[in-house]
Design a protein around this motif. Structure first.
Motif, PDB file in Angstrom:
ATOM      1  N   PHE A 178       0.857  -1.120   0.057  1.00  0.00           N
ATOM      2  CA  PHE A 178       0.059  -0.077   0.159  1.00  0.00           C
ATOM      3  C   PHE A 178       0.806   1.250  -0.065  1.00  0.00           C
ATOM      4  O   PHE A 178       0.477   2.416  -0.604  1.00  0.00           O
ATOM      5  CB  PHE A 178      -0.989   0.076   1.147  1.00  0.00           C
ATOM      6  N   ILE A 179       2.005   1.231   0.504  1.00  0.00           N
ATOM      7  CA  ILE A 179       2.912   2.328   0.395  1.00  0.00           C
ATOM      8  C   ILE A 179       3.598   2.461  -0.918  1.00  0.00           C
ATOM      9  O   ILE A 179       3.419   3.664  -1.305  1.00  0.00           O
ATOM     10  CB  ILE A 179       4.026   2.270   1.553  1.00  0.00           C
ATOM     11  N   ALA A 180       3.950   1.420  -1.557  1.00  0.00           N
ATOM     12  CA  ALA A 180       4.443   1.478  -2.774  1.00  0.00           C
ATOM     13  C   ALA A 180       3.224   2.061  -3.799  1.00  0.00           C
ATOM     14  O   ALA A 180       3.784   2.796  -4.653  1.00  0.00           O
ATOM     15  CB  ALA A 180       4.670  -0.128  -3.210  1.00  0.00           C
ATOM     16  N   ALA A 181       2.105   1.720  -3.526  1.00  0.00           N
ATOM     17  CA  ALA A 181       1.013   2.272  -4.545  1.00  0.00           C
ATOM     18  C   ALA A 181       0.853   3.731  -4.206  1.00  0.00           C
ATOM     19  O   ALA A 181       0.766   4.535  -5.192  1.00  0.00           O
ATOM     20  CB  ALA A 181      -0.309   1.661  -4.067  1.00  0.00           C
ATOM     21  N   ILE A 182       0.895   4.165  -2.926  1.00  0.00           N
ATOM     22  CA  ILE A 182       0.933   5.559  -2.733  1.00  0.00           C
ATOM     23  C   ILE A 182       2.144   6.339  -3.406  1.00  0.00           C
ATOM     24  O   ILE A 182       2.091   7.431  -3.988  1.00  0.00           O
ATOM     25  CB  ILE A 182       0.993   5.916  -1.247  1.00  0.00           C
ATOM     26  N   GLN A 183       3.185   5.872  -3.231  1.00  0.00           N
ATOM     27  CA  GLN A 183       4.630   6.415  -3.818  1.00  0.00           C
ATOM     28  C   GLN A 183       4.399   6.579  -5.303  1.00  0.00           C
ATOM     29  O   GLN A 183       4.979   7.565  -5.970  1.00  0.00           O
ATOM     30  CB  GLN A 183       5.813   5.642  -3.453  1.00  0.00           C
ATOM     31  N   ALA A 184       3.701   5.457  -6.125  1.00  0.00           N
ATOM     32  CA  ALA A 184       3.523   5.444  -7.302  1.00  0.00           C
ATOM     33  C   ALA A 184       2.576   6.434  -7.906  1.00  0.00           C
ATOM     34  O   ALA A 184       2.682   6.796  -9.278  1.00  0.00           O
ATOM     35  CB  ALA A 184       3.338   4.163  -7.781  1.00  0.00           C
ATOM     36  N   GLU A 185       1.659   6.842  -7.209  1.00  0.00           N
ATOM     37  CA  GLU A 185       0.665   7.739  -7.619  1.00  0.00           C
ATOM     38  C   GLU A 185       1.152   9.352  -7.605  1.00  0.00           C
ATOM     39  O   GLU A 185       1.781   9.838  -6.985  1.00  0.00           O
ATOM     40  CB  GLU A 185      -0.451   7.885  -6.374  1.00  0.00           C
ATOM     41  N   PRO A 186       0.910  10.046  -8.962  1.00  0.00           N
ATOM     42  CA  PRO A 186       1.782  11.278  -9.109  1.00  0.00           C
ATOM     43  C   PRO A 186       0.743  12.255  -8.558  1.00  0.00           C
ATOM     44  O   PRO A 186       1.567  13.320  -8.275  1.00  0.00           O
ATOM     45  CB  PRO A 186       1.415  11.240 -10.774  1.00  0.00           C
ATOM     46  N   SER A 187      -0.383  12.211  -8.179  1.00  0.00           N
ATOM     47  CA  SER A 187      -1.183  13.220  -7.673  1.00  0.00           C
ATOM     48  C   SER A 187      -0.866  13.377  -5.913  1.00  0.00           C
ATOM     49  O   SER A 187      -1.378  12.366  -5.588  1.00  0.00           O
ATOM     50  CB  SER A 187      -2.681  13.184  -8.003  1.00  0.00           C
ATOM     51  N   ALA A 188      -0.545  14.428  -5.458  1.00  0.00           N
ATOM     52  CA  ALA A 188      -0.505  14.571  -4.093  1.00  0.00           C
ATOM     53  C   ALA A 188      -1.784  14.509  -3.372  1.00  0.00           C
ATOM     54  O   ALA A 188      -2.067  14.074  -2.490  1.00  0.00           O
ATOM     55  CB  ALA A 188      -0.207  16.187  -3.922  1.00  0.00           C
ATOM     56  N   ALA A 189      -3.099  15.137  -4.044  1.00  0.00           N
ATOM     57  CA  ALA A 189      -4.531  15.007  -3.434  1.00  0.00           C
ATOM     58  C   ALA A 189      -4.768  13.712  -3.309  1.00  0.00           C
ATOM     59  O   ALA A 189      -5.388  13.033  -2.393  1.00  0.00           O
ATOM     60  CB  ALA A 189      -5.304  15.748  -4.104  1.00  0.00           C
ATOM     61  N   ARG A 190      -4.374  12.764  -4.467  1.00  0.00           N
ATOM     62  CA  ARG A 190      -4.737  11.444  -4.399  1.00  0.00           C
ATOM     63  C   ARG A 190      -3.969  10.670  -3.361  1.00  0.00           C
ATOM     64  O   ARG A 190      -4.478   9.628  -2.785  1.00  0.00           O
ATOM     65  CB  ARG A 190      -4.364  10.807  -5.726  1.00  0.00           C
ATOM     66  N   LYS A 191      -2.765  10.820  -3.169  1.00  0.00           N
ATOM     67  CA  LYS A 191      -1.806  10.205  -2.219  1.00  0.00           C
ATOM     68  C   LYS A 191      -2.537  10.497  -0.939  1.00  0.00           C
ATOM     69  O   LYS A 191      -2.470   9.427  -0.036  1.00  0.00           O
ATOM     70  CB  LYS A 191      -0.347  11.080  -2.314  1.00  0.00           C
ATOM     71  N   ILE A 192      -2.711  11.673  -0.318  1.00  0.00           N
ATOM     72  CA  ILE A 192      -3.410  11.921   0.716  1.00  0.00           C
ATOM     73  C   ILE A 192      -4.705  11.285   0.894  1.00  0.00           C
ATOM     74  O   ILE A 192      -4.934  10.452   1.980  1.00  0.00           O
ATOM     75  CB  ILE A 192      -3.740  13.292   0.888  1.00  0.00           C
ATOM     76  N   GLU A 193      -5.690  10.906  -0.107  1.00  0.00           N
ATOM     77  CA  GLU A 193      -6.700  10.340   0.113  1.00  0.00           C
ATOM     78  C   GLU A 193      -6.372   8.779   0.373  1.00  0.00           C
ATOM     79  O   GLU A 193      -7.083   8.166   1.079  1.00  0.00           O
ATOM     80  CB  GLU A 193      -7.544  10.419  -1.359  1.00  0.00           C
ATOM     81  N   MET A 194      -5.476   8.284  -0.521  1.00  0.00           N
ATOM     82  CA  MET A 194      -4.961   6.903  -0.173  1.00  0.00           C
ATOM     83  C   MET A 194      -4.655   6.723   1.031  1.00  0.00           C
ATOM     84  O   MET A 194      -5.104   5.671   1.642  1.00  0.00           O
ATOM     85  CB  MET A 194      -3.942   6.484  -1.469  1.00  0.00           C
ATOM     86  N   TYR A 195      -3.854   7.472   1.500  1.00  0.00           N
ATOM     87  CA  TYR A 195      -3.385   7.304   2.828  1.00  0.00           C
ATOM     88  C   TYR A 195      -4.339   7.206   3.843  1.00  0.00           C
ATOM     89  O   TYR A 195      -4.280   6.343   4.772  1.00  0.00           O
ATOM     90  CB  TYR A 195      -2.068   7.993   3.038  1.00  0.00           C
ATOM     91  N   PHE A 196      -4.963   8.355   3.993  1.00  0.00           N
ATOM     92  CA  PHE A 196      -6.107   8.384   5.009  1.00  0.00           C
ATOM     93  C   PHE A 196      -7.223   7.359   4.988  1.00  0.00           C
ATOM     94  O   PHE A 196      -7.820   6.965   5.954  1.00  0.00           O
ATOM     95  CB  PHE A 196      -6.523   9.919   5.287  1.00  0.00           C
ATOM     96  N   ALA A 197      -7.440   6.848   3.715  1.00  0.00           N
ATOM     97  CA  ALA A 197      -8.372   5.808   3.615  1.00  0.00           C
ATOM     98  C   ALA A 197      -7.899   4.408   4.138  1.00  0.00           C
ATOM     99  O   ALA A 197      -8.454   3.742   5.017  1.00  0.00           O
ATOM    100  CB  ALA A 197      -8.710   5.647   1.965  1.00  0.00           C
ATOM    101  N   HIS A 198      -6.537   4.407   3.932  1.00  0.00           N
ATOM    102  CA  HIS A 198      -5.741   3.019   4.548  1.00  0.00           C
ATOM    103  C   HIS A 198      -5.988   3.496   6.190  1.00  0.00           C
ATOM    104  O   HIS A 198      -6.296   2.353   6.944  1.00  0.00           O
ATOM    105  CB  HIS A 198      -4.441   3.029   4.109  1.00  0.00           C
ATOM    106  N   LEU A 199      -5.599   4.542   6.632  1.00  0.00           N
ATOM    107  CA  LEU A 199      -5.647   4.622   8.031  1.00  0.00           C
ATOM    108  C   LEU A 199      -6.868   4.609   8.797  1.00  0.00           C
ATOM    109  O   LEU A 199      -7.061   4.014   9.656  1.00  0.00           O
ATOM    110  CB  LEU A 199      -5.255   6.257   8.388  1.00  0.00           C
TER     111      LEU A 199
END
Length: 213
Positions: free
Chosen positions: A90-111
């Protein structure tokens, strides 16, 4: 030729038994900590619930605070595999995502997904820290590990070029660290009855507004 083979077999068998004992101890401790709290959980009770000797528990975990930290680590990871969180998919997927907004969305959905299991363990350590020096060390370690993780997340967000002008890496890290804290979960979910999904959406919106243009 049979001697070395037997020794290798015996070593492998002992290692697997030790790992199985560890799993049973962690499962037992997790249930007891959540049911009875940190102070109300005794190591002999953990041993009895796990079906192992007290000596086996202390051999695997030096003290109750160390056991609590191990319960936390396994709960965060979702398993007891020797794979750092930074190397998880899940960290690799966040790192691969180019959009900052999407990175934040993915991380806090996981959290939000892991929060109901993870945050109560952190809160146990926080509450125990006032009376138990070993628990205080564990609580400080949890906080430091989160700060380190948010340092990496901050750098990842800055690399997108989408962070608000004027914010330093330390500014972004501190915002992430604050919203990542178990206190928010305690206030909103445990005290106010918010669902984990609503909580996760709140964190996403708050962090996005705080750090992105």
């Amino acid at each position: 030729m049979t001697g070395p083979v037997k020794r290798r077999y015996d070593t492998s068998r002992r290692a697997e038994q030790a790992r199985e004992n560890r799993r049973r101890i962690l499962t037992a401790a997790s249930g007891l900590f959540r049911e009875k709290g940190y102070a109300g959980t005794a190591m002999p009770e953990v041993a009895k619930t796990a079906g192992v000797s007290v000596q086996t528990v202390y051999k695997a975990f030096a003290n109750k605070a160390t056991l609590l930290k191990a319960v936390f680590d396994v709960t965060v990871a979702g398993d007891d595999e020797d794979v750092p969180i930074a190397d998880r998919d899940f960290i690799a997927a966040i790192q691969a995502e180019p959009s900052a907004a999407r990175k934040i969305e993915m991380y806090f959905a996981h959290l939000a997904g892991v929060g109901p299991a993870v945050f109560p363990v952190q809160l146990l350590a926080r509450d125990a820290a006032a009376a138990d020096p070993a628990a205080a060390e564990v609580w400080a370690q949890m906080r430091a590990e989160t700060l380190t993780a948010m340092t990496y997340f901050s750098a990842d967000l800055l690399d997108t070029g989408e962070v608000r002008a004027g914010l330093s890496a330390e500014d972004v890290r501190d915002v992430l660290w604050t919203y990542h804290g178990p206190e928010q979960y305690e206030l909103l979910c445990q005290e106010r009855g918010w669902s984990p999904q609503r909580y996760g959406e709140f964190l996403r919106a708050a962090v996005t507004a705080a750090v992105l243009d």
